[in-house]
Motif scaffolding. Structure first.
Motif, PDB file in Angstrom:
ATOM      1  N   ARG A 479       0.885  -1.181   0.151  1.00  0.00           N
ATOM      2  CA  ARG A 479       0.028  -0.028  -0.232  1.00  0.00           C
ATOM      3  C   ARG A 479       0.768   1.194  -0.135  1.00  0.00           C
ATOM      4  O   ARG A 479       2.055   1.310   0.423  1.00  0.00           O
ATOM      5  N   GLN A 480       0.376   2.291  -0.399  1.00  0.00           N
ATOM      6  CA  GLN A 480       1.302   3.562  -0.527  1.00  0.00           C
ATOM      7  C   GLN A 480       1.360   4.121   0.939  1.00  0.00           C
ATOM      8  O   GLN A 480       0.652   4.189   1.724  1.00  0.00           O
ATOM      9  N   PRO A 481       2.547   4.485   1.269  1.00  0.00           N
ATOM     10  CA  PRO A 481       2.970   4.793   2.494  1.00  0.00           C
ATOM     11  C   PRO A 481       2.625   5.936   2.956  1.00  0.00           C
ATOM     12  O   PRO A 481       2.618   6.505   4.209  1.00  0.00           O
ATOM     13  N   GLY A 482       2.138   7.180   2.246  1.00  0.00           N
ATOM     14  CA  GLY A 482       1.908   8.625   2.475  1.00  0.00           C
ATOM     15  C   GLY A 482       3.080   8.936   3.232  1.00  0.00           C
ATOM     16  O   GLY A 482       4.344   8.826   2.743  1.00  0.00           O
ATOM     17  N   SER A 483       2.824   9.911   4.010  1.00  0.00           N
ATOM     18  CA  SER A 483       3.771  10.985   4.589  1.00  0.00           C
ATOM     19  C   SER A 483       4.808  10.237   5.572  1.00  0.00           C
ATOM     20  O   SER A 483       5.712  10.736   5.926  1.00  0.00           O
ATOM     21  N   THR A 484       4.595   9.036   6.104  1.00  0.00           N
ATOM     22  CA  THR A 484       5.699   8.168   6.712  1.00  0.00           C
ATOM     23  C   THR A 484       6.993   7.948   5.820  1.00  0.00           C
ATOM     24  O   THR A 484       7.864   7.824   6.353  1.00  0.00           O
ATOM     25  N   PHE A 485       6.847   8.221   4.554  1.00  0.00           N
ATOM     26  CA  PHE A 485       8.056   8.163   3.813  1.00  0.00           C
ATOM     27  C   PHE A 485       9.055   9.524   3.841  1.00  0.00           C
ATOM     28  O   PHE A 485       9.817   9.416   3.607  1.00  0.00           O
ATOM     29  N   LYS A 486       8.416  10.448   4.447  1.00  0.00           N
ATOM     30  CA  LYS A 486       9.125  11.598   4.431  1.00  0.00           C
ATOM     31  C   LYS A 486      10.425  11.481   5.085  1.00  0.00           C
ATOM     32  O   LYS A 486      11.494  11.948   4.860  1.00  0.00           O
ATOM     33  N   ILE A 487      10.196  10.639   6.273  1.00  0.00           N
ATOM     34  CA  ILE A 487      11.471  10.529   7.329  1.00  0.00           C
ATOM     35  C   ILE A 487      12.586   9.451   6.500  1.00  0.00           C
ATOM     36  O   ILE A 487      13.694   9.974   6.582  1.00  0.00           O
ATOM     37  N   VAL A 488      12.108   8.446   5.956  1.00  0.00           N
ATOM     38  CA  VAL A 488      13.031   7.589   5.373  1.00  0.00           C
ATOM     39  C   VAL A 488      13.472   7.781   4.080  1.00  0.00           C
ATOM     40  O   VAL A 488      14.742   7.495   3.945  1.00  0.00           O
ATOM     41  N   ASP A 585      10.924   5.108  -8.810  1.00  0.00           N
ATOM     42  CA  ASP A 585      10.851   5.885  -7.640  1.00  0.00           C
ATOM     43  C   ASP A 585      11.828   6.830  -7.406  1.00  0.00           C
ATOM     44  O   ASP A 585      11.620   7.525  -6.435  1.00  0.00           O
ATOM     45  N   ALA A 586      12.669   7.019  -8.209  1.00  0.00           N
ATOM     46  CA  ALA A 586      13.692   8.122  -7.958  1.00  0.00           C
ATOM     47  C   ALA A 586      13.060   9.565  -8.712  1.00  0.00           C
ATOM     48  O   ALA A 586      13.388   9.882  -9.599  1.00  0.00           O
ATOM     49  N   ASN A 587      12.056  10.003  -8.072  1.00  0.00           N
ATOM     50  CA  ASN A 587      11.503  11.193  -8.394  1.00  0.00           C
ATOM     51  C   ASN A 587      10.847  11.988  -7.080  1.00  0.00           C
ATOM     52  O   ASN A 587      10.772  11.399  -6.095  1.00  0.00           O
ATOM     53  N   LEU A 588      10.467  13.193  -7.274  1.00  0.00           N
ATOM     54  CA  LEU A 588      10.190  13.874  -5.988  1.00  0.00           C
ATOM     55  C   LEU A 588       9.056  13.526  -5.316  1.00  0.00           C
ATOM     56  O   LEU A 588       8.882  13.758  -4.176  1.00  0.00           O
ATOM     57  N   ALA A 589       7.776  12.851  -6.079  1.00  0.00           N
ATOM     58  CA  ALA A 589       6.630  12.555  -5.564  1.00  0.00           C
ATOM     59  C   ALA A 589       7.071  11.492  -4.173  1.00  0.00           C
ATOM     60  O   ALA A 589       6.245  11.302  -3.321  1.00  0.00           O
ATOM     61  N   THR A 590       8.305  10.771  -4.485  1.00  0.00           N
ATOM     62  CA  THR A 590       8.739   9.825  -3.329  1.00  0.00           C
ATOM     63  C   THR A 590       8.770  10.393  -2.169  1.00  0.00           C
ATOM     64  O   THR A 590       8.589   9.838  -0.997  1.00  0.00           O
ATOM     65  N   ALA A 591       9.268  11.670  -1.991  1.00  0.00           N
ATOM     66  CA  ALA A 591       9.184  12.377  -0.687  1.00  0.00           C
ATOM     67  C   ALA A 591       7.893  12.402   0.143  1.00  0.00           C
ATOM     68  O   ALA A 591       8.097  12.238   1.311  1.00  0.00           O
ATOM     69  N   LEU A 592       6.637  12.327  -0.708  1.00  0.00           N
ATOM     70  CA  LEU A 592       5.506  12.351  -0.124  1.00  0.00           C
ATOM     71  C   LEU A 592       4.825  10.899  -0.076  1.00  0.00           C
ATOM     72  O   LEU A 592       3.607  10.709   0.284  1.00  0.00           O
ATOM     73  N   ASN A 601       3.541  -3.380   5.377  1.00  0.00           N
ATOM     74  CA  ASN A 601       3.428  -3.138   6.801  1.00  0.00           C
ATOM     75  C   ASN A 601       4.865  -3.518   7.447  1.00  0.00           C
ATOM     76  O   ASN A 601       5.380  -2.676   8.000  1.00  0.00           O
ATOM     77  N   VAL A 602       5.216  -4.912   7.236  1.00  0.00           N
ATOM     78  CA  VAL A 602       6.300  -5.070   8.182  1.00  0.00           C
ATOM     79  C   VAL A 602       7.701  -4.443   7.670  1.00  0.00           C
ATOM     80  O   VAL A 602       8.411  -3.937   8.610  1.00  0.00           O
ATOM     81  N   GLU A 603       7.797  -4.122   6.334  1.00  0.00           N
ATOM     82  CA  GLU A 603       9.154  -3.518   5.776  1.00  0.00           C
ATOM     83  C   GLU A 603       9.175  -1.908   6.422  1.00  0.00           C
ATOM     84  O   GLU A 603       9.985  -1.534   6.633  1.00  0.00           O
ATOM     85  N   LEU A 604       7.719  -1.279   6.435  1.00  0.00           N
ATOM     86  CA  LEU A 604       7.762   0.041   7.010  1.00  0.00           C
ATOM     87  C   LEU A 604       8.157   0.175   8.578  1.00  0.00           C
ATOM     88  O   LEU A 604       8.570   1.036   8.879  1.00  0.00           O
ATOM     89  N   CYS A 605       7.622  -0.903   8.779  1.00  0.00           N
ATOM     90  CA  CYS A 605       7.803  -0.946  10.513  1.00  0.00           C
ATOM     91  C   CYS A 605       9.281  -1.282  10.664  1.00  0.00           C
ATOM     92  O   CYS A 605       9.826  -0.532  11.762  1.00  0.00           O
ATOM     93  N   ALA A 606       9.871  -2.192   9.706  1.00  0.00           N
ATOM     94  CA  ALA A 606      11.394  -2.308  10.297  1.00  0.00           C
ATOM     95  C   ALA A 606      12.219  -1.023   9.789  1.00  0.00           C
ATOM     96  O   ALA A 606      13.203  -0.902  10.508  1.00  0.00           O
ATOM     97  N   SER A 607      11.763  -0.379   8.871  1.00  0.00           N
ATOM     98  CA  SER A 607      12.709   0.789   8.691  1.00  0.00           C
ATOM     99  C   SER A 607      12.742   1.774   9.619  1.00  0.00           C
ATOM    100  O   SER A 607      13.721   2.482   9.953  1.00  0.00           O
ATOM    101  N   TYR A 608      11.287   1.993  10.452  1.00  0.00           N
ATOM    102  CA  TYR A 608      11.351   2.921  11.599  1.00  0.00           C
ATOM    103  C   TYR A 608      12.281   2.177  12.571  1.00  0.00           C
ATOM    104  O   TYR A 608      12.590   3.007  13.631  1.00  0.00           O
TER     105      TYR A 608
END
Length: 863
Positions: A479-488, A585-592, A601-608
């Motif tokens: 699923r699309q991660p939304g603004s959680t991706f701003k951090i990583v 995914d090497a574009n500016l939209a990836t920031a968001l 879910n698990v991979e997003l959890c692991a990154s944090y």
């Protein structure tokens, strides 16, 4: 009678005549030839028999190469405290090995008495038994009398495993001869106790139980060593015909068989008359029924979501690490008698299970999404498959807005019945059908111990799990991660190697992507000069995009790879869709969070969890080790750890994300006695809602949304935060409260809020954490006053609290609360009723990864 001279002469002449002599010689020659022929035939038959017998023996397995041990054992899974949580067994491998000294003597004697009374006397073949069976067959025509010894039966089950597929008497005869030959050879090299132990661990005892321990657990809910005489006789009577004498479904037949077993034991002096009478009077069958009721109420044969993912991980590791094929790995898992020590914390898993099973944790309005599959045989005999997508298209001919969401399962079933009737109208017959209704909106959650990478618990959906190895929204769905991706994707590389700090400022102002599309903030408003800390706290999109522009999307993508994401697009051949488009995914939209395929879910959890672990990423681990059937270590699952960001960077991000929870978009996730750092994420159309946060103990990620990627209504945009808080509150009950540790490489310093430089008198001042290598050394050049003696406040206090207030009035800026979608920056809601922060799917495909979205469009609204 004529004895005259003439008559006598005539007879003498006849006897010595040439023709008479020739006849006699011919008869003698014929007899001789016949005799010799018979001898030759006997010799030929004997030679043929000996040759055939020799050929049968020569083709028998070598006794030194055979293994009389059982072929399949159940595998067991254990939690992190060593408690058994699951038994995995193939249909013919539900076997729990025990040693002979653990098996009651009464059970040993019962089996010997009924199956092979001369077991301790013969050499592998019971000659008396063979003669008895032969005589019975000749006199009565009944060939059912068995003469196979326990040794022969053991060989049949563990060596001649294809005996059930024998189709001719010759094949059966050949196997029996080899069986008898090997039985003698085995008994020459193996003692009776070893043979009996293997036999008792091998035999089929009905109800899917193989071996006496599995049968004892199945029928009596106790261990084999706790069985009494009556129970031992009950089990011993089953092996002749496991279905006919199954005491659950055929207690009367088993009762007769048990009596026969006890009689044999009495006749062979294994028991006394008193023991016989007592055992016969025992009402063992009521206990068997009670045990079945108990087992059915406590045993769940459906794997949990954690176990689903665990089995996949084990099979993959057996293939990749040990070199097995997939079939071999699967057979080993379900029949190899492995012991798998998992990372699951059963207490934490139970918390997730209980909270996800509580209807009060979800919106009052529930819809149900249909998952449907149908296979039929048409009138021509062809097999035809139908899917839920085909059902949807069928009804969209009548209603273009028809989807697969229903107000109740009953409502959905009416459409299923109507669709199926249309298919069967031509005389087709149903072969298989699957109908499942999943409550919506859905959710998933994972919990990781960031210090070890151990997955402590996960759940892949709400609602009853009706089958094993089904859709796991925590590990399988992207699923699309939304603004959680701003951090990583953005702020981690910015602080780690681009010389930026939490005090670095950007202008929050109208801004456009390279194609001219606007970058919109959630509030549709702008706040002017904004620090990175404030941008993280309030999830400001313009600042994130500008920051990634400086970082460069390529570097951002590199960091995402290092944070363990495996679903990203890199513009390679593997990222080409069906239309020939190559995605990256090497574009500016990836920031968001606008990426091609989304994340799990698990991979997003692991990154944090990597940030919570001081910047060290550990690939999620589901088990620590696997032991083989003999107790040897098969796989030692050591952590694959790497440094992604510096310890100082990890602390700076943690500090900023603490503000997200204290006064930003994640206030609904505050815990009463434990600090929390985390980030919210929401896609533009409210398709996906996230919160990923951590304490000094655990990292937890929660997602919510519709399986079909529909927009979440207003009333369903905050329940995921409430779930996160409830789960994490319970997980941390009784744990000592402690703060995030500040490394020695981080110090606190006062700076100008607008420039991030050393302040002059009159600058709006904040105190901020800095990596000692990126502390500002230049003065603010925007505020000119005479005093150069400002106290720069190099704070050595260990407190993690920064002071983000300023010495001047910044009333033009919005406050730090959650903002709603009205565009009024002063209207805030700390409970997140506006949908806290997010992004849409720009820059990528839909959540199913089919690549249908236009990557050139940046019409987004991330918050």
């Amino acid at each position: 009678m004529n004895y005259g001279k003439k008559s006598t002469a005539k007879k003498r002449t006849a006897l010595i005549s040439r023709s008479s002599m020739m006849g006699k010689r011919a008869r003698v020659s014929f007899i001789r030839v016949l005799f010799v022929s018979l001898i030759a035939l006997c010799i030929a038959v004997t030679c043929l028999g000996v040759g055939s017998f020799r050929g049968v023996i020569d083709t028998a397995p070598d006794v030194d190469d055979i293994d009389i041990m059982p072929l399949g054992y159940a595998t067991f899974l254990y939690d992190d405290a060593g408690n058994q949580i699951r038994k995995l067994a193939a249909p013919d491998s539900n076997r729990l090995p025990v040693t002979l000294d653990q098996i009651p003597v009464d059970l040993q004697h019962a089996v010997v008495a009924i199956e092979d009374e001369r077991f301790y006397e013969h050499n592998g073949i019971d000659v008396k038994g063979i003669l008895r069976a032969g005589m019975k067959a000749l006199t009565t025509g009944d060939f059912s009398e068995g003469a196979s010894t326990i040794t022969q039966q053991l060989l049949k089950n563990n060596v001649f495993t294809n005996w059930t597929s024998e189709s001719t008497q010759l094949e059966r005869f050949t196997r029996k001869i080899q069986e008898q030959y090997l039985a003698v050879q085995v008994e020459k090299k193996t003692d009776k106790d070893t043979i009996l132990e293997n036999y008792l661990n091998t035999i089929n005892l009905g109800a899917g139980s193989y071996g006496v321990q599995a049968a004892a657990r199945q029928y009596f809910d106790k261990d084999v060593w706790d069985l009494n005489l009556s129970e031992c006789a009950t089990l011993a009577g089953i092996t002749q015909n496991p279905t006919k004498f199954n005491p659950i479904i055929n207690p009367d037949s088993n009762r007769k068989r048990r009596k026969e077993v006890l009689q044999h034991m009495l006749d062979q002096n294994y028991i006394t008359q008193d023991q016989y009478d007592e055992a016969l009077a025992d009402d063992v069958y009521s206990r068997i029924q009670a045990a079945q009721e108990k087992n059915s109420s406590t045993e769940n044969t459906v794997y949990t979501y954690f176990e689903d993912e665990l089995t996949d991980q084990i099979i993959n590791d057996l293939m990749n690490i040990k070199g097995y094929t997939k079939k071999q790995a699967t057979n080993l898992l379900y029949s190899g008698g492995l012991k798998v020590y998992t990372t699951q914390d059963s207490k934490i898993q139970n918390i997730l299970d209980e909270e996800y099973a509580d209807p009060s944790n979800y919106p009052d309005t529930v819809q149900y999404e249909l998952d449907y599959a149908l296979t039929v045989t048409d009138p021509d005999g062809n097999q035809v498959n139908y899917s839920k997508e085909m059902l949807q298209l069928y009804f969209q001919n009548e209603d273009p807005d028809f989807d697969l969401l229903f107000d109740s399962p009953e409502d959905g079933q009416t459409y299923v019945d109507k669709y199926k009737a249309s298919i069967l109208a031509n005389g087709s017959k149903v072969l298989a059908e699957r109908v499942n209704f999943a409550p919506q909106p859905q959710s998933s959650m994972s919990v990781i111990d960031q210090h070890t990478g151990y997955v402590k618990a996960l759940i892949g959906g709400r609602g009853e799990k009706t089958a094993s190895l089904t859709l796991n929204r925590a590990t399988d769905t992207t699923r699309q991660p939304g603004s959680t991706f701003k951090i990583v994707s953005t702020y981690a590389p910015a602080l780690n190697e681009k010389g930026m700090t939490l005090a670095t400022t950007f202008e929050d102002e109208p801004y456009e992507y390279p194609d001219g599309s606007p970058v919109n903030n959630a509030t549709r408003s702008y706040n002017g000069t904004t620090t990175i800390r404030t941008a993280i706290q309030n999830s400001i999109n313009v600042v994130a995009v500008k920051c990634l522009e400086k970082v460069t999307p390529d570097l951002g993508l590199k960091y995402l790879d290092n944070f363990g994401f495996t679903t990203l697009a890199h513009g390679t051949e593997a990222d080409k869709d069906a239309n020939g488009n190559v995605w990256s995914d090497a574009n500016l939209a990836t920031a968001l969070g606008g990426i091609t395929r989304g994340v799990t879910n698990v991979e997003l959890c692991a990154s944090y969890a990597a940030i919570a672990n001081g910047g060290n990423y550990i690939k999620p681990i589901y088990y620590t080790k696997i032991l083989d059937h003999n107790g040897n270590v098969l796989i030692e699952n050591t952590a694959a750890e790497r440094s992604v960001i510096k310890e100082s960077t990890a602390f700076l991000l943690t500090s900023a994300m603490e503000d997200v929870v204290k006064q930003g978009t994640g206030t609904a996730c505050q815990l009463d006695n434990m600090p929390v750092a985390g980030k919210t994420g929401t896609t533009e159309a409210y398709n996906d809602l996230w919160f990923v946060g951590y304490t000094p103990y655990y990292t937890c990620a929660v997602w919510s949304g519709y399986d079909n990627n529909e927009k979440l209504p207003d009333y369903a945009r905050n329940f995921h935060k409430a779930l996160w808080k409830k789960v994490m509150t319970r997980i941390h009950e009784g744990l000592p409260s402690k703060e995030f540790e500040k490394p020695a490489s981080v110090e606190k310093l006062s700076v100008c809020e607008e420039t991030g430089l050393l302040p002059r008198a009159g600058c709006p001042v904040i105190t901020e954490y800095f990596d000692v290598g990126t502390m500002p050394t230049e003065y603010c050049d925007q505020h000119f006053y005479d005093s150069d003696d400002y106290d720069y406040n190099y704070d050595t206090d260990s407190s993690d609290q920064t002071d983000n207030t300023t010495d001047t009035d910044n009333s033009g800026n919005s406050d730090n609360g959650d903002t709603d979608n009205s565009g009024d920056s002063n209207n805030t809601d700390d409970n997140g009723n506006s949908g806290d922060d997010g992004t849409d799917n720009t820059g990528g495909s839909d959540d199913n990864g089919d690549g249908n979205e236009d990557d050139s469009s940046y019409q987004v609204d991330y918050y």
